[in-house]
Design a protein around this motif. Structure first.
Motif, PDB file in Angstrom:
ATOM      1  N   ARG A 112      53.255  43.929  34.139  1.00  0.00           N
ATOM      2  CA  ARG A 112      51.952  43.529  33.601  1.00  0.00           C
ATOM      3  C   ARG A 112      51.587  44.436  32.431  1.00  0.00           C
ATOM      4  O   ARG A 112      51.811  45.651  32.481  1.00  0.00           O
ATOM      5  CB  ARG A 112      50.896  43.639  34.704  1.00  0.00           C
ATOM      6  N   SER A 113      51.005  43.861  31.406  1.00  0.00           N
ATOM      7  CA  SER A 113      50.603  44.649  30.254  1.00  0.00           C
ATOM      8  C   SER A 113      49.512  45.637  30.660  1.00  0.00           C
ATOM      9  O   SER A 113      48.515  45.249  31.290  1.00  0.00           O
ATOM     10  CB  SER A 113      50.082  43.726  29.150  1.00  0.00           C
ATOM     11  N   PRO A 114      49.671  46.932  30.294  1.00  0.00           N
ATOM     12  CA  PRO A 114      48.683  47.935  30.704  1.00  0.00           C
ATOM     13  C   PRO A 114      47.324  47.786  30.031  1.00  0.00           C
ATOM     14  O   PRO A 114      46.389  48.499  30.372  1.00  0.00           O
ATOM     15  CB  PRO A 114      49.345  49.259  30.319  1.00  0.00           C
ATOM     16  N   ASP A 115      47.191  46.851  29.088  1.00  0.00           N
ATOM     17  CA  ASP A 115      45.864  46.627  28.509  1.00  0.00           C
ATOM     18  C   ASP A 115      45.099  45.530  29.252  1.00  0.00           C
ATOM     19  O   ASP A 115      43.991  45.170  28.873  1.00  0.00           O
ATOM     20  CB  ASP A 115      45.965  46.302  27.005  1.00  0.00           C
ATOM     21  N   LYS A 116      45.695  45.009  30.343  1.00  0.00           N
ATOM     22  CA  LYS A 116      44.993  44.036  31.187  1.00  0.00           C
ATOM     23  C   LYS A 116      44.446  44.767  32.404  1.00  0.00           C
ATOM     24  O   LYS A 116      45.214  45.321  33.197  1.00  0.00           O
ATOM     25  CB  LYS A 116      45.956  42.932  31.651  1.00  0.00           C
ATOM     26  N   PRO A 117      43.116  44.790  32.579  1.00  0.00           N
ATOM     27  CA  PRO A 117      42.547  45.533  33.712  1.00  0.00           C
ATOM     28  C   PRO A 117      42.941  44.953  35.063  1.00  0.00           C
ATOM     29  O   PRO A 117      43.288  43.767  35.167  1.00  0.00           O
ATOM     30  CB  PRO A 117      41.041  45.443  33.483  1.00  0.00           C
ATOM     31  N   LEU A 118      42.878  45.795  36.079  1.00  0.00           N
ATOM     32  CA  LEU A 118      43.171  45.394  37.456  1.00  0.00           C
ATOM     33  C   LEU A 118      41.874  45.351  38.258  1.00  0.00           C
ATOM     34  O   LEU A 118      41.033  46.239  38.114  1.00  0.00           O
ATOM     35  CB  LEU A 118      44.109  46.404  38.116  1.00  0.00           C
ATOM     36  N   PRO A 119      41.720  44.355  39.125  1.00  0.00           N
ATOM     37  CA  PRO A 119      40.549  44.344  40.007  1.00  0.00           C
ATOM     38  C   PRO A 119      40.661  45.435  41.064  1.00  0.00           C
ATOM     39  O   PRO A 119      41.757  45.899  41.384  1.00  0.00           O
ATOM     40  CB  PRO A 119      40.601  42.949  40.650  1.00  0.00           C
ATOM     41  N   LEU A 120      39.512  45.838  41.595  1.00  0.00           N
ATOM     42  CA  LEU A 120      39.469  46.847  42.650  1.00  0.00           C
ATOM     43  C   LEU A 120      38.841  46.261  43.909  1.00  0.00           C
ATOM     44  O   LEU A 120      37.887  45.478  43.827  1.00  0.00           O
ATOM     45  CB  LEU A 120      38.657  48.062  42.195  1.00  0.00           C
ATOM     46  N   LEU A 121      39.384  46.647  45.056  1.00  0.00           N
ATOM     47  CA  LEU A 121      38.836  46.226  46.340  1.00  0.00           C
ATOM     48  C   LEU A 121      37.988  47.336  46.935  1.00  0.00           C
ATOM     49  O   LEU A 121      38.353  48.514  46.871  1.00  0.00           O
ATOM     50  CB  LEU A 121      39.965  45.887  47.322  1.00  0.00           C
ATOM     51  N   ILE A 122      36.849  46.953  47.503  1.00  0.00           N
ATOM     52  CA  ILE A 122      35.994  47.887  48.227  1.00  0.00           C
ATOM     53  C   ILE A 122      35.789  47.357  49.644  1.00  0.00           C
ATOM     54  O   ILE A 122      36.162  46.222  49.952  1.00  0.00           O
ATOM     55  CB  ILE A 122      34.644  48.120  47.501  1.00  0.00           C
ATOM     56  N   ALA A 123      35.219  48.189  50.506  1.00  0.00           N
ATOM     57  CA  ALA A 123      35.135  47.832  51.926  1.00  0.00           C
ATOM     58  C   ALA A 123      33.910  46.995  52.261  1.00  0.00           C
ATOM     59  O   ALA A 123      33.934  46.188  53.193  1.00  0.00           O
ATOM     60  CB  ALA A 123      35.166  49.092  52.783  1.00  0.00           C
ATOM     61  N   GLU A 124      32.831  47.185  51.494  1.00  0.00           N
ATOM     62  CA  GLU A 124      31.602  46.430  51.768  1.00  0.00           C
ATOM     63  C   GLU A 124      30.730  46.389  50.522  1.00  0.00           C
ATOM     64  O   GLU A 124      30.850  47.241  49.630  1.00  0.00           O
ATOM     65  CB  GLU A 124      30.843  47.053  52.928  1.00  0.00           C
ATOM     66  N   ALA A 125      29.854  45.401  50.490  1.00  0.00           N
ATOM     67  CA  ALA A 125      29.023  45.182  49.296  1.00  0.00           C
ATOM     68  C   ALA A 125      28.170  46.402  48.950  1.00  0.00           C
ATOM     69  O   ALA A 125      27.920  46.673  47.772  1.00  0.00           O
ATOM     70  CB  ALA A 125      28.140  43.960  49.509  1.00  0.00           C
ATOM     71  N   ALA A 126      27.746  47.157  49.953  1.00  0.00           N
ATOM     72  CA  ALA A 126      26.885  48.324  49.708  1.00  0.00           C
ATOM     73  C   ALA A 126      27.570  49.374  48.830  1.00  0.00           C
ATOM     74  O   ALA A 126      26.888  50.189  48.199  1.00  0.00           O
ATOM     75  CB  ALA A 126      26.480  48.947  51.039  1.00  0.00           C
ATOM     76  N   GLN A 127      28.894  49.359  48.775  1.00  0.00           N
ATOM     77  CA  GLN A 127      29.626  50.333  47.957  1.00  0.00           C
ATOM     78  C   GLN A 127      29.649  49.961  46.470  1.00  0.00           C
ATOM     79  O   GLN A 127      29.975  50.801  45.632  1.00  0.00           O
ATOM     80  CB  GLN A 127      31.070  50.464  48.447  1.00  0.00           C
ATOM     81  N   ALA A 128      29.327  48.721  46.147  1.00  0.00           N
ATOM     82  CA  ALA A 128      29.481  48.244  44.765  1.00  0.00           C
ATOM     83  C   ALA A 128      28.705  49.087  43.765  1.00  0.00           C
ATOM     84  O   ALA A 128      29.175  49.348  42.654  1.00  0.00           O
ATOM     85  CB  ALA A 128      29.053  46.783  44.671  1.00  0.00           C
ATOM     86  N   SER A 129      27.519  49.545  44.150  1.00  0.00           N
ATOM     87  CA  SER A 129      26.675  50.296  43.214  1.00  0.00           C
ATOM     88  C   SER A 129      27.245  51.670  42.851  1.00  0.00           C
ATOM     89  O   SER A 129      26.823  52.280  41.882  1.00  0.00           O
ATOM     90  CB  SER A 129      25.261  50.453  43.775  1.00  0.00           C
TER      91      SER A 129
END
Length: 205
Positions: free
Chosen positions: A51-68
């Motif tokens: 994958r081209s390194p200029d394409k961002p990768l999504p990140l996974l978190i455990a719960e919505a409260a962590q998004a902030s």
């Protein structure tokens, strides 16, 4: 390693902390994970995927409260989180000021998701930080739906494949960008444009 193995999550977190790559099941397709703060591991992940390194990768978190902690969460984003998380929706938001990760590819945005699968969420909890959430395949190839497909595709380039059976979703997550004046679907996936529009009460581009 089967997900039912008592040391499964602990082993995955140990390898990830030491810069290794781990593949895991989700509610959509199998993913390949590196710790978000480990630049070397993320570089290797880009190489493994081709994958081209200029394409961002999504990140996974455990719960919505962590998004902030990682993103600037708007009321629009909160609406989507409350309806679709945990689930197959990835939300692109402006990143939080303190977030630094090669996975962002020097963008000022971050794509976050809470998958509806306990394995990646427990790994994130044990790590105490996000995990990359990209599909475990070479770029351009079909996303894998089983541990066997991951092993066939990526083989010894990864340190561990967690076998959680066949992925129930079979389709990648929908990606919606909420950083502009109106929400925009970046990638069609498991959540339809109509579903998004229905929840938000407005057109989605």
């Amino acid at each position: 390693m089967p997900e039912s193995h008592p040391a499964c999550i602990e082993q995955a977190a140990f390898l990830l902390r030491h810069g290794q790559l781990v593949c895991y099941p989700t509610d959509t397709v199998y993913g390949i994970g590196a710790v978000s703060s480990n630049d070397d591991a993320i570089r290797r992940l880009y190489a493994v995927k081709g994958r081209s390194p200029d394409k961002p990768l999504p990140l996974l978190i455990a719960e919505a409260a962590q998004a902030s902690f990682y993103a600037q969460v708007t009321p629009l984003a909160k609406q989507l989180m409350s309806r679709f998380w945990p689930g197959p929706l990835t939300i692109v938001m402006h990143k939080a000021d303190g977030l630094r990760s090669r996975a962002l590819a020097v963008q000022n945005t971050v794509a976050l998701r809470v998958p509806d699968n306990d394995v990646p969420r427990e790994i994130v909890r044990m790590l105490g930080e996000p995990l990359t959430g990209t599909s475990a395949n070479r770029s351009g190839a079909r996303p894998p739906l089983s541990a066997a497909e991951v092993a066939f595709s990526l083989g010894d380039m990864i340190s561990l494949v967690i076998d959680g059976g066949r992925s129930p979703g079979g389709v990648e997550s929908t990606v919606v960008d909420v950083t502009g004046p109106a929400p925009v679907v970046v990638r069609e996936g498991a959540v339809s444009q109509e579903e998004l529009a229905s929840v938000l009460g407005r057109e989605v581009g």
